[in-house]
Design a protein around this motif. Structure first.
Motif, PDB file in Angstrom:
ATOM      1  N   PHE A  69       5.517  -8.773 -23.251  1.00 20.30           N
ATOM      2  CA  PHE A  69       6.121  -8.745 -24.570  1.00 20.30           C
ATOM      3  C   PHE A  69       7.203  -7.651 -24.633  1.00 20.30           C
ATOM      4  O   PHE A  69       6.941  -6.493 -24.301  1.00 20.30           O
ATOM      5  N   GLY A  70       8.411  -8.022 -25.072  1.00 18.26           N
ATOM      6  CA  GLY A  70       9.467  -7.043 -25.267  1.00 18.26           C
ATOM      7  C   GLY A  70      10.147  -6.577 -24.004  1.00 18.26           C
ATOM      8  O   GLY A  70      10.860  -5.563 -24.029  1.00 18.26           O
ATOM      9  N   SER A  71       9.989  -7.310 -22.908  1.00 15.47           N
ATOM     10  CA  SER A  71      10.618  -6.869 -21.659  1.00 15.47           C
ATOM     11  C   SER A  71      12.142  -6.803 -21.788  1.00 15.47           C
ATOM     12  O   SER A  71      12.779  -5.874 -21.283  1.00 15.47           O
ATOM     13  N   GLY A  72      12.720  -7.780 -22.491  1.00 15.30           N
ATOM     14  CA  GLY A  72      14.168  -7.762 -22.695  1.00 15.30           C
ATOM     15  C   GLY A  72      14.608  -6.619 -23.575  1.00 15.30           C
ATOM     16  O   GLY A  72      15.649  -5.996 -23.342  1.00 15.30           O
ATOM     17  N   LEU A  73      13.834  -6.308 -24.567  1.00 13.73           N
ATOM     18  CA  LEU A  73      14.152  -5.194 -25.474  1.00 13.73           C
ATOM     19  C   LEU A  73      14.177  -3.875 -24.718  1.00 13.73           C
ATOM     20  O   LEU A  73      15.028  -3.007 -24.990  1.00 13.73           O
ATOM     21  N   LEU A  74      13.279  -3.695 -23.776  1.00 15.82           N
ATOM     22  CA  LEU A  74      13.157  -2.417 -23.056  1.00 15.82           C
ATOM     23  C   LEU A  74      13.995  -2.368 -21.781  1.00 15.82           C
ATOM     24  O   LEU A  74      14.054  -1.322 -21.136  1.00 15.82           O
ATOM     25  N   ALA A  75      14.645  -3.459 -21.433  1.00 13.56           N
ATOM     26  CA  ALA A  75      15.429  -3.500 -20.189  1.00 13.56           C
ATOM     27  C   ALA A  75      16.621  -2.541 -20.262  1.00 13.56           C
ATOM     28  O   ALA A  75      17.191  -2.323 -21.324  1.00 13.56           O
ATOM     29  N   LYS A  87       9.020   4.889 -21.999  1.00 13.98           N
ATOM     30  CA  LYS A  87       8.125   4.547 -20.904  1.00 13.98           C
ATOM     31  C   LYS A  87       6.725   4.243 -21.414  1.00 13.98           C
ATOM     32  O   LYS A  87       6.084   3.272 -20.989  1.00 13.98           O
ATOM     33  N   ARG A  88       6.241   5.059 -22.332  1.00 15.20           N
ATOM     34  CA  ARG A  88       4.902   4.821 -22.855  1.00 15.20           C
ATOM     35  C   ARG A  88       4.871   3.572 -23.734  1.00 15.20           C
ATOM     36  O   ARG A  88       3.861   2.859 -23.775  1.00 15.20           O
ATOM     37  N   LEU A  89       5.964   3.295 -24.419  1.00 16.97           N
ATOM     38  CA  LEU A  89       6.028   2.069 -25.202  1.00 16.97           C
ATOM     39  C   LEU A  89       5.943   0.855 -24.281  1.00 16.97           C
ATOM     40  O   LEU A  89       5.261  -0.129 -24.601  1.00 16.97           O
ATOM     41  N   GLU A  90       6.618   0.914 -23.166  1.00 14.92           N
ATOM     42  CA  GLU A  90       6.532  -0.192 -22.211  1.00 14.92           C
ATOM     43  C   GLU A  90       5.097  -0.398 -21.748  1.00 14.92           C
ATOM     44  O   GLU A  90       4.626  -1.540 -21.653  1.00 14.92           O
ATOM     45  N   GLN A  91       4.387   0.685 -21.464  1.00 17.68           N
ATOM     46  CA  GLN A  91       3.009   0.551 -21.015  1.00 17.68           C
ATOM     47  C   GLN A  91       2.143  -0.070 -22.107  1.00 17.68           C
ATOM     48  O   GLN A  91       1.271  -0.903 -21.833  1.00 17.68           O
ATOM     49  N   LEU A  92       2.387   0.313 -23.355  1.00 18.37           N
ATOM     50  CA  LEU A  92       1.639  -0.271 -24.469  1.00 18.37           C
ATOM     51  C   LEU A  92       1.892  -1.769 -24.554  1.00 18.37           C
ATOM     52  O   LEU A  92       0.938  -2.563 -24.691  1.00 18.37           O
ATOM     53  N   LEU A  93       3.150  -2.176 -24.476  1.00 13.87           N
ATOM     54  CA  LEU A  93       3.477  -3.598 -24.582  1.00 13.87           C
ATOM     55  C   LEU A  93       2.929  -4.393 -23.392  1.00 13.87           C
ATOM     56  O   LEU A  93       2.503  -5.545 -23.544  1.00 13.87           O
ATOM     57  N   THR A 127      -7.649 -22.224 -38.105  1.00 16.81           N
ATOM     58  CA  THR A 127      -8.382 -22.039 -39.359  1.00 16.81           C
ATOM     59  C   THR A 127      -8.443 -20.588 -39.805  1.00 16.81           C
ATOM     60  O   THR A 127      -8.422 -20.293 -41.003  1.00 16.81           O
ATOM     61  N   TYR A 128      -8.510 -19.648 -38.868  1.00 12.47           N
ATOM     62  CA  TYR A 128      -8.706 -18.238 -39.208  1.00 12.47           C
ATOM     63  C   TYR A 128      -7.562 -17.390 -38.661  1.00 12.47           C
ATOM     64  O   TYR A 128      -6.956 -17.712 -37.628  1.00 12.47           O
ATOM     65  N   ALA A 129      -7.292 -16.291 -39.359  1.00 14.44           N
ATOM     66  CA  ALA A 129      -6.177 -15.423 -38.958  1.00 14.44           C
ATOM     67  C   ALA A 129      -6.471 -13.973 -39.300  1.00 14.44           C
ATOM     68  O   ALA A 129      -7.238 -13.675 -40.222  1.00 14.44           O
ATOM     69  N   GLU A 130      -5.879 -13.088 -38.544  1.00 14.38           N
ATOM     70  CA  GLU A 130      -5.820 -11.652 -38.839  1.00 14.38           C
ATOM     71  C   GLU A 130      -4.366 -11.229 -38.684  1.00 14.38           C
ATOM     72  O   GLU A 130      -3.719 -11.582 -37.698  1.00 14.38           O
ATOM     73  N   VAL A 131      -3.867 -10.483 -39.651  1.00 18.07           N
ATOM     74  CA  VAL A 131      -2.568  -9.836 -39.492  1.00 18.07           C
ATOM     75  C   VAL A 131      -2.814  -8.341 -39.591  1.00 18.07           C
ATOM     76  O   VAL A 131      -3.387  -7.860 -40.568  1.00 18.07           O
ATOM     77  N   VAL A 132      -2.408  -7.616 -38.554  1.00 16.28           N
ATOM     78  CA  VAL A 132      -2.701  -6.192 -38.451  1.00 16.28           C
ATOM     79  C   VAL A 132      -1.419  -5.444 -38.108  1.00 16.28           C
ATOM     80  O   VAL A 132      -0.777  -5.734 -37.092  1.00 16.28           O
ATOM     81  N   ALA A 133      -1.029  -4.504 -38.962  1.00 14.37           N
ATOM     82  CA  ALA A 133       0.141  -3.669 -38.702  1.00 14.37           C
ATOM     83  C   ALA A 133      -0.304  -2.396 -37.987  1.00 14.37           C
ATOM     84  O   ALA A 133      -1.334  -1.798 -38.331  1.00 14.37           O
ATOM     85  N   LEU A 134       0.464  -1.987 -36.995  1.00 11.35           N
ATOM     86  CA  LEU A 134       0.125  -0.845 -36.161  1.00 11.35           C
ATOM     87  C   LEU A 134       1.248   0.179 -36.162  1.00 11.35           C
ATOM     88  O   LEU A 134       2.436  -0.186 -36.178  1.00 11.35           O
ATOM     89  N   ASP A 135       0.897   1.441 -36.118  1.00 10.36           N
ATOM     90  CA  ASP A 135       1.863   2.524 -35.944  1.00 10.36           C
ATOM     91  C   ASP A 135       1.631   3.198 -34.600  1.00 10.36           C
ATOM     92  O   ASP A 135       0.477   3.488 -34.225  1.00 10.36           O
ATOM     93  N   CYS A 136       2.705   3.425 -33.862  1.00 10.03           N
ATOM     94  CA  CYS A 136       2.610   4.088 -32.562  1.00 10.03           C
ATOM     95  C   CYS A 136       2.327   5.574 -32.740  1.00 10.03           C
ATOM     96  O   CYS A 136       2.904   6.222 -33.621  1.00 10.03           O
ATOM     97  N   GLN A 137       1.479   6.118 -31.875  1.00 10.32           N
ATOM     98  CA  GLN A 137       1.063   7.512 -31.965  1.00 10.32           C
ATOM     99  C   GLN A 137       1.694   8.361 -30.869  1.00 10.32           C
ATOM    100  O   GLN A 137       1.129   9.365 -30.432  1.00 10.32           O
ATOM    101  N   PHE A 138       2.872   7.967 -30.427  1.00  2.00           N
ATOM    102  CA  PHE A 138       3.545   8.655 -29.325  1.00  2.00           C
ATOM    103  C   PHE A 138       5.034   8.425 -29.443  1.00  2.00           C
ATOM    104  O   PHE A 138       5.492   7.670 -30.310  1.00  2.00           O
ATOM    105  N   THR A 139       5.790   9.051 -28.587  1.00  2.12           N
ATOM    106  CA  THR A 139       7.230   8.800 -28.484  1.00  2.12           C
ATOM    107  C   THR A 139       7.554   8.528 -27.023  1.00  2.12           C
ATOM    108  O   THR A 139       6.760   8.826 -26.129  1.00  2.12           O
ATOM    109  N   GLY A 140       8.725   7.961 -26.788  1.00  2.29           N
ATOM    110  CA  GLY A 140       9.158   7.732 -25.416  1.00  2.29           C
ATOM    111  C   GLY A 140       9.089   6.272 -25.008  1.00  2.29           C
ATOM    112  O   GLY A 140       8.098   5.579 -25.252  1.00  2.29           O
TER     113      GLY A 140
END
Length: 413
Positions: A407-413, A86-92, A71-84
């Motif tokens: 999430f995204g394990s294949g993308l970061l492999a 390894k840190r993206l993997e930790q976020l995911l 019945t209810y939904a939220e769609v939220v777009a996010l921007d990463c505040q870092f590069t790299g």
């Protein structure tokens, strides 16, 4: 860029936007339930919510795509505040851990005396599941070089373009990541969003956000939008998902199990709409407002009769349902799986009601499906009463296969 809402009626009526968001193009609410006795999809929503109802988190595909829309939904777009990378993997990994825990429900962790509370407390000490789903997608900008992923970008992913009649607002478009959070109760959705943002603080910033809700069917069948019409009736059947929803040929191997996700924020100008006759409204949509059935006859699930109405004497040739879904063999592979929600943001600066549609759809091929249909809708009569102003294109990641996956394990492999 000028605000899309500060316009005169004259300017509005000569320059508003077309959208695939309404009418007969596919809607998730309308077809993911059990079929009726005559084989047509059932869209009636359950009237009793079960706080213990739970969707399976692990699988080849993510939640929140083909399951019956909540019945209810939220769609939220996010921007990463870092590069790299390894840190993206930790976020995911963090988003995965929180989504897994939230969708499982249960007792909140105990609080330490000298530490911040472990939970917002919004849902009490026992977390309901309420069919909660957390769906994560990646945007075109995630592949811009900051994370070394340029060579792995999905083949058809790009930034959302501005169509002929759009008035896109820059800070309401795009994003590195997108979260779609859905549940049977509004506070469960809000709680999940707060939890994920709390655990990712410093890593992501909210770029834009829109919540939405589904109306109860009135009297039965598909929900109605703010224009008073049943919003979307046709949807792919499960046996069509492999060639209409899930990743197809030409995509990188890691993308298998994912889907292209389109989000459109669409303003509706109800003050103008409410001043025209019901007959004109029905001609614009091509449907009977009361029943949802096509003007050629039958209930909302009836097949419109285009074959014997080639000149549009019954259903105008520029009616929304006719442009969105011509029902020809050549357009059969353009059907999208959609999860559209109404929104109510209060009042605009010019004093009009800030209502509209949070349109979400999933498909195998952006160009073949959403873009093709959107271009066909350009200049339709409905464009005088709606205006797309935000959203974006994203790739909904493949599902999390098990407790050790993320999430995204294949993308970061």
């Amino acid at each position: 860029m000028p605000c899309p809402f500060h316009i005169s009626r004259r300017a509005f009526l000569t320059g508003a936007a077309a959208s695939v968001a309404l009418g007969a193009q596919a809607t998730a609410q309308a077809s993911l339930g059990a079929p009726r006795d005559d084989g047509t999809p059932r869209s009636d929503k359950p009237t009793v919510n079960d706080p213990d109802a739970r969707l399976e988190f692990h699988g080849v595909h993510q939640q929140g795509i083909v399951n019956q829309p909540q019945t209810y939904a939220e769609v939220v777009a996010l921007d990463c505040q870092f590069t790299g990378k390894k840190r993206l993997e930790q976020l995911l990994r963090t988003i995965t851990e929180r989504a897994r825990a939230l969708t499982a429900g249960g007792t909140t962790p105990p609080d330490g005396i000298a530490y911040p509370a472990g939970d917002s407390g919004e849902l009490g000490p026992e977390l309901p599941t309420d069919n909660l789903s957390v769906t994560l997608g990646v945007g075109d900008s995630l592949f811009d070089g900051r994370f070394g992923l340029s060579a792995k970008k999905p083949a058809r992913l790009r930034a959302m373009e501005s169509f002929a009649d759009d008035t896109l607002v820059a800070d309401k478009c795009h994003g590195d990541l997108v979260l779609q959070i859905c549940a049977d109760q509004h506070d469960t959705v809000t709680h999940a969003l707060r939890d994920i943002l709390r655990h990712t603080r410093g890593d992501v910033a909210v770029r834009w956000r829109q919540n939405g809700y589904m109306n109860e069917p009135r009297p039965t069948g598909t929900q109605r939008n703010h224009l008073g019409f049943k919003d979307g009736i046709v949807n792919p059947s499960p046996d069509e998902f492999d060639h209409l929803v899930w990743a197809g040929a030409g995509e990188p191997a890691w993308a298998a199990g994912g889907s292209y996700m389109v989000v459109r924020l669409i303003a509706m100008y109800t003050e103008f709409w409410d001043r025209i006759s019901i007959a004109e409204q029905e001609q614009i949509f091509g449907r009977d407002r009361a029943t949802g059935g096509p003007l050629s006859g039958g209930d909302e699930y009836a097949e419109p009769d285009y074959l014997d109405d080639a000149t549009g004497d019954v259903i105008p040739t520029d009616a929304h349902i006719r442009l969105a879904n011509p029902r020809t063999p050549e357009t059969a592979d353009q059907l999208m799986l959609r999860r559209a929600y109404n929104y109510d943001n209060g009042v605009r600066d010019n004093g009009t009601l800030d209502v509209g549609l949070l349109f979400v759809c999933f498909q195998q091929d952006l160009e073949r499906q959403f873009v093709t249909v959107q271009k066909r809708l350009e200049g339709e009569p409905l464009a005088d009463y709606i205006r797309p102003y935000g959203g974006g294109y994203f790739y909904a990641l493949p599902g999390v296969r098990g407790s050790d996956d993320f999430f995204g394990s294949g993308l970061l492999a």
